[in-house]
Design an enzyme around this catalytic site. Sequence first.
Site, mmCIF file in Angstrom:
data_model
loop_
_atom_site.group_PDB
_atom_site.id
_atom_site.type_symbol
_atom_site.label_atom_id
_atom_site.label_comp_id
_atom_site.label_asym_id
_atom_site.label_seq_id
_atom_site.Cartn_x
_atom_site.Cartn_y
_atom_site.Cartn_z
ATOM 1 N N SER A 74 0.822 -1.197 0.000
ATOM 2 C CA SER A 74 0.000 0.000 0.000
ATOM 3 C C SER A 74 0.873 1.271 0.000
ATOM 4 C CB SER A 74 -0.965 -0.058 1.194
ATOM 5 O OG SER A 74 -2.005 0.872 1.047
ATOM 6 N N ASP A 199 -9.892 -5.713 -4.103
ATOM 7 C CA ASP A 199 -9.335 -4.555 -3.399
ATOM 8 C C ASP A 199 -10.128 -3.281 -3.710
ATOM 9 O OD1 ASP A 199 -7.721 -2.603 -2.266
ATOM 10 O OD2 ASP A 199 -5.849 -3.517 -2.953
ATOM 11 N N HIS A 227 -7.376 -5.937 0.162
ATOM 12 C CA HIS A 227 -6.201 -5.063 0.247
ATOM 13 C C HIS A 227 -5.065 -5.639 1.106
ATOM 14 C CE1 HIS A 227 -4.231 -1.280 -0.480
ATOM 15 N NE2 HIS A 227 -4.085 -1.029 0.811
#
Length: 245
Positions: A74, A199, A227
């Site tokens: 991320s 996601d 995610h």
Amino acid sequence: MQNELVLLHGWGMNQGVWKIIFPELEFLHAGVVRCMNLPGYGDSQVWPTPYNLHDAAKQLSEQLQPNSILVGWSLGGLFALYIAKHWPEKVAKVLLVASSPFFAETEGWPGIKENVLTAFKEQLVTHREKTIERFLAIQAMGSTSSRDDIKQLKKLLNEYPAPQECALSAGLDILQSDDLRDIFSNCPVPIRGVFGRLDALVPYRGIAKMQALNSDFEYEVIDKASHAPFISHKKEFLSAVKSML
């Protein structure tokens, strides 16, 4: 000497999130495996002021061995790409986990809607804990084991000090504004990726756009993951990483 494998966490998190797969990664990778906190997160109690991607990434780069393999989840993926571009001697390869060179949704680029990031920034001022919990919930969305995933994430995160306000706020700014698509297109090192098809923060349809920017980019998509694929689909995730290492 084997390359160090360095794990960089995402927004609101800390290095504790990697504990779930750390033993397996040590088994897969012949060299040292190291988890690092982004500046202002966990026990990393030194950070740049003002806090921006360049200065925070520079601070991280100074702690890296040459030719490290950076695994960025991320927000951590933006740090990995930035370091690879600006201090290429430190990086042999970048492995993005549920990450994108640009997180904000714009015309022709799938990403996080502006109102979502703005709402997070406003809530951060008044309810830090709640905001991070909401973010955890978004990360697990779509995963069949989402409730357990969130529980596990919270437990691991709580083993380290809470993130600094300035790091959280700056992190949202970076997610909203820092566009590293040029860096992604012209990165001096190979980039690989592992994504979750469900996601909500790095939409699946954005992966083709990334491929169009960099034809050498190789990736795997885990069908039922969201995610945090390394938590919800540990086995599939490790198998993807193994082939990319």
